[in-house]
Design an enzyme around this catalytic site. Structure first.
Site, short mmCIF file in Angstrom:
data_model
loop_
_atom_site.label_atom_id
_atom_site.label_comp_id
_atom_site.label_asym_id
_atom_site.label_seq_id
_atom_site.Cartn_x
_atom_site.Cartn_y
_atom_site.Cartn_z
N GLN A 260 0.91 -1.35 0.06
CA GLN A 260 -0.11 -0.04 0.10
C GLN A 260 0.76 1.28 0.12
O GLN A 260 0.49 2.21 -0.68
CB GLN A 260 -1.00 -0.01 1.27
CG GLN A 260 -2.11 -0.81 1.06
CD GLN A 260 -2.51 -0.83 -0.39
OE1 GLN A 260 -3.45 0.12 -0.63
NE2 GLN A 260 -2.35 -1.69 -1.02
N HIS A 263 2.05 3.03 -3.35
CA HIS A 263 1.12 3.86 -4.20
C HIS A 263 1.35 5.24 -4.11
O HIS A 263 1.16 5.89 -4.98
CB HIS A 263 -0.44 3.63 -3.71
CG HIS A 263 -1.14 2.26 -4.29
ND1 HIS A 263 -1.18 2.06 -5.37
CD2 HIS A 263 -1.48 1.09 -3.49
CE1 HIS A 263 -1.97 1.09 -5.74
NE2 HIS A 263 -2.02 0.49 -4.54
N GLU A 328 -9.34 1.47 4.58
CA GLU A 328 -9.90 1.11 3.35
C GLU A 328 -9.68 -0.38 3.24
O GLU A 328 -10.59 -1.17 2.54
CB GLU A 328 -8.89 1.89 2.42
CG GLU A 328 -9.33 1.57 0.96
CD GLU A 328 -8.36 1.76 -0.17
OE1 GLU A 328 -7.08 2.03 0.19
OE2 GLU A 328 -8.38 1.72 -1.46
N HIS A 329 -8.55 -0.81 3.35
CA HIS A 329 -8.38 -2.45 3.66
C HIS A 329 -7.97 -2.85 4.94
O HIS A 329 -7.24 -2.18 5.77
CB HIS A 329 -7.21 -2.80 2.83
CG HIS A 329 -7.33 -2.30 1.10
ND1 HIS A 329 -6.57 -1.14 0.97
CD2 HIS A 329 -7.91 -2.57 0.16
CE1 HIS A 329 -7.07 -0.83 -0.38
NE2 HIS A 329 -7.72 -1.81 -0.84
N ASP A 362 -7.18 -6.27 -5.09
CA ASP A 362 -6.60 -5.32 -5.93
C ASP A 362 -6.63 -5.70 -7.44
O ASP A 362 -7.18 -4.64 -8.14
CB ASP A 362 -5.16 -4.97 -5.54
CG ASP A 362 -5.05 -3.75 -4.41
OD1 ASP A 362 -5.93 -3.51 -3.87
OD2 ASP A 362 -3.68 -3.77 -3.89
N HIS A 421 -51.84 21.41 0.27
CA HIS A 421 -51.64 20.08 0.43
C HIS A 421 -53.08 19.28 0.81
O HIS A 421 -53.52 18.62 0.32
CB HIS A 421 -50.66 19.66 1.54
CG HIS A 421 -49.20 19.81 1.03
ND1 HIS A 421 -48.59 21.16 0.90
CD2 HIS A 421 -48.23 19.20 0.71
CE1 HIS A 421 -47.31 21.17 0.58
NE2 HIS A 421 -47.15 19.78 0.28
N1 LIG Z 1 -8.90 4.36 -2.43
C1 LIG Z 1 -8.91 3.46 -3.67
O1 LIG Z 1 -9.83 2.86 -4.09
C2 LIG Z 1 -7.45 3.58 -4.68
C3 LIG Z 1 -7.43 2.70 -5.63
C4 LIG Z 1 -6.30 2.87 -6.57
C5 LIG Z 1 -5.50 3.86 -6.46
N2 LIG Z 1 -5.71 4.62 -5.26
C6 LIG Z 1 -4.77 6.08 -5.08
O2 LIG Z 1 -4.80 6.83 -6.49
C7 LIG Z 1 -3.82 7.65 -6.32
C8 LIG Z 1 -3.04 7.74 -7.57
O3 LIG Z 1 -2.31 8.83 -7.76
P1 LIG Z 1 -1.29 9.16 -8.84
O4 LIG Z 1 -0.78 10.45 -8.26
O5 LIG Z 1 -0.67 7.94 -9.25
O6 LIG Z 1 -2.33 9.55 -9.87
P2 LIG Z 1 -3.51 10.48 -10.23
O7 LIG Z 1 -3.92 10.34 -11.60
O8 LIG Z 1 -4.45 10.50 -9.05
O9 LIG Z 1 -3.03 11.80 -10.07
C9 LIG Z 1 -2.03 12.34 -10.90
C10 LIG Z 1 -2.84 14.02 -11.28
O10 LIG Z 1 -2.34 14.74 -10.10
C11 LIG Z 1 -2.18 16.30 -10.56
N3 LIG Z 1 -1.27 16.87 -9.74
C12 LIG Z 1 -0.21 16.15 -9.67
N4 LIG Z 1 0.69 17.27 -8.81
C13 LIG Z 1 -0.14 18.32 -8.73
C14 LIG Z 1 0.17 19.50 -8.02
N5 LIG Z 1 1.09 19.92 -7.43
N6 LIG Z 1 -0.87 20.15 -8.12
C15 LIG Z 1 -2.11 20.05 -8.82
N7 LIG Z 1 -2.42 19.14 -9.42
C16 LIG Z 1 -1.32 18.02 -9.30
C17 LIG Z 1 -1.83 16.04 -12.05
O11 LIG Z 1 -2.84 16.94 -13.07
C18 LIG Z 1 -2.00 14.42 -12.47
O12 LIG Z 1 -2.78 14.37 -13.78
C19 LIG Z 1 -2.82 7.31 -5.12
O13 LIG Z 1 -3.05 7.78 -4.33
C20 LIG Z 1 -3.36 5.79 -4.94
O14 LIG Z 1 -3.30 5.47 -3.64
C21 LIG Z 1 -6.93 4.71 -4.52
N1 LIG Z 2 -4.69 -0.86 -3.58
C1 LIG Z 2 -5.47 0.09 -4.48
C2 LIG Z 2 -6.56 0.56 -3.74
O1 LIG Z 2 -6.37 1.18 -2.66
C3 LIG Z 2 -5.83 -0.73 -5.80
C4 LIG Z 2 -4.68 -0.98 -7.01
C5 LIG Z 2 -4.58 -0.95 -8.08
N2 LIG Z 2 -3.55 -1.43 -8.59
C6 LIG Z 2 -2.89 -2.09 -7.47
N3 LIG Z 2 -3.50 -1.72 -6.37
ZN LIG Z 3 -2.78 -1.87 -4.31
#
Ligand SMILES: NC(=O)c1ccc[n+]([C@@H]2O[C@H](COP(=O)([O-])OP(=O)(O)OC[C@H]3O[C@@H](n4cnc5c(N)ncnc54)[C@H](O)[C@@H]3O)[C@@H](O)[C@H]2O)c1
Ligand SMILES: N[C@H](CO)Cc1c[nH]c[nH+]1
Ligand SMILES: [Zn+2]
Length: 433
Positions: A260, A263, A328-329, A362, A421
């Protein structure tokens, strides 16, 4: 280094700090940025989308390039291996089978005096799926978003995901979209993507509901546009909370914590254990597994800020702390996970036993991996078919039935000071002389 504390220390405050990491004072300046982005997209449409894509994603696009073309979609199939396509298809089948299990059905009940009551389900007209793409590409998230929307029967499904280097989108993401049944894809991410879906631009259509996980910018943006559009839940930076006893394997527990933490620097990884020896061994294993980690810097940040091991007095105490955190998990790496399960009340997804690492969920177990974070599991659930459906109540009364309740409605309407009414019923039941 992953910190170890005992239950006597101020555990609750420490867990609360981690839980609140996406809505504490430190994120206020990010909220200001997100507000500015949303307002600009609302006012200027494509122009603002392109501006912020250049600023935050470092990709300079023109409006025609926002939409992924048919030839790019076709070409993506040539760029993924047979093995990856096979894995995507396996995940697709399992996720679809799970989401088809209990699709809500419209119903009517015929009661006494010809009273008909019921619920009629309809999908939203347009759904916007956010697929993250900043630090990693997520073909699995494409499937988790798109399959429930397809099963719900949404007529127009639009997907957005940030462009990566060379304006490209990971071929596996494009293949997963097509396998799930999505063809309309725009290369835009972050708050600007959420703004585009909420307000519509010259190129990107306004939708009725926005789903999908994302980083802090995406999550804050979803929170701010809620009301203009529906959202699934606040599915922000990932979290895992593991409850483990002395029977757990410390190397596996460490791997699951890092799975986790890798990510996002804002991800959270927490272990609650009854065994001080396991705590120490997990701490050491985390350090070892971080040595060659390709995402070492960000993962270390997450571990340092939002990682924690707590030595608890009992599994009962662990369950109570876990319920307060509402992770979340939640993994139960204990001898008898089914015995503890009844005490667990708030968690997005619960993984039972030593052979169920969170990664199974996942990718392909079937249940959705888009889950509420930062305490939202106290009131919200996983993304599902229901997220894309809403129901209208169905009510039909006969004249006889209306006459029987007219007096009660009259009293209620009069008590609320709403004479029209009362009148609307009285006029229907009054006997003409
Ligand atoms: N809760 C869930 O179910 C779940 C599932 C999968 C992934 N996730 C989460 O999704 C997220 C993925 O994040 P990521 O960053 O890889 O991709 P993302 O697509 O969520 O974010 C990227 C975007 O953030 C914006 N950004 C980056 N820096 C910035 C700044 N300084 N100011 C304004 N905008 C900015 C950009 O426009 C970019 O396109 C992780 O936090 C991961 O833990 C959560
Ligand atoms: N753990 C993420 C949800 O918080 C989901 C994910 C996608 N790929 C790998 N992991
Ligand atoms: Zn994951």
């Amino acid at each position: 280094m992953l910190r170890i504390i005992t239950q006597q220390a101020d555990v609750r405050a420490e867990l609360q700090r981690i839980c609140d990491r996406t809505h504490d004072e430190q994120v206020l300046h990010k909220q200001a940025t997100v507000r500015e982005v949303l307002q600009a997209v609302k006012r200027q449409g494509d122009q603002a989308v392109l501006h912020y894509t250049a600023e935050f994603d470092k990709q300079s696009l023109n409006a025609e390039e926002l939409r992924v073309t048919g030839s790019e979609l076709d070409a993506a199939y040539q760029q993924v291996s047979k093995e990856l396509l096979g894995a995507i298809r396996l995940a697709c089948r399992q996720i679809e089978a799970f989401h088809r299990q209990r699709v809500p059905k419209s119903w009517v009940h015929f009661g006494d005096d010809d009273v008909v009551l019921g619920k009629r389900y309809n999908p939203v007209d347009r759904a916007g799926l956010y697929v993250p793409g900043g630090r990693a590409a997520y073909p699995s998230t494409v499937l988790m978003n798109a399959i429930p929307a397809v099963v719900a029967g949404v007529p127009r499904i639009v997907m957005v995901t940030p462009p990566r280097s060379g304006k490209s989108i990971e071929p596996a993401v494009l293949v997963a979209a097509q396998e799930a049944g999505v063809q309309e894809i725009y290369r835009v991410g972050g708050a600007q993507a959420i703004g585009a879906l909420a307000y519509g631009t010259q190129t990107i259509p306004k939708v009725d509901v926005i789903t999908g996980p994302g980083n802090i910018y995406v999550t804050l943006a979803k929170q701010l546009v809620y009301g203009t559009v529906g959202i699934d839940s606040l599915a922000g930076p990932s979290e895992v909370l593991i409850i483990a006893d002395e029977t757990a394997n410390p190397v596996h527990v460490a791997a699951d914590l890092l799975a986790q933490a890798e990510h996002d620097p804002m991800a959270a990884a927490i272990l609650l254990t009854t065994d001080p020896a396991l705590a120490k061994n997990v701490q050491v294993a985390v350090e070892r597994q971080l040595i060659d980690h390709p995402r070492r810097l960000d993962t270390e940040k997450a571990i340092a800020h939002y990682g924690l091991i707590v030595i608890v007095e009992s599994l009962q105490a662990a369950a109570e702390l876990s319920n307060e955190f509402a992770p979340e998990h939640l993994e139960l790496e204990i001898e008898d996970p089914w015995a503890l399960l009844p005490q667990i009340r708030h968690a997005g997804a619960i993984f039972l036993g030593y052979s169920t690492p969170e990664a199974v969920g996942d990718y392909l177990a079937g249940p959705n991996h888009t889950l509420p974070t930062s305490g939202a599991a106290r009131y919200a659930s996983a993304l599902s078919v229901e997220t894309f459906l809403k129901h209208s109540s169905i009510i039909q009364y006969s004249q006889t039935a209306l006459e029987k309740v007219a007096g009660a409605i009259d009293i209620l309407a009069t008590s609320e000071g709403l004479p029209s009414h009362a009148d609307s019923v009285r006029r229907r039941v009054q006997k003409e002389d």
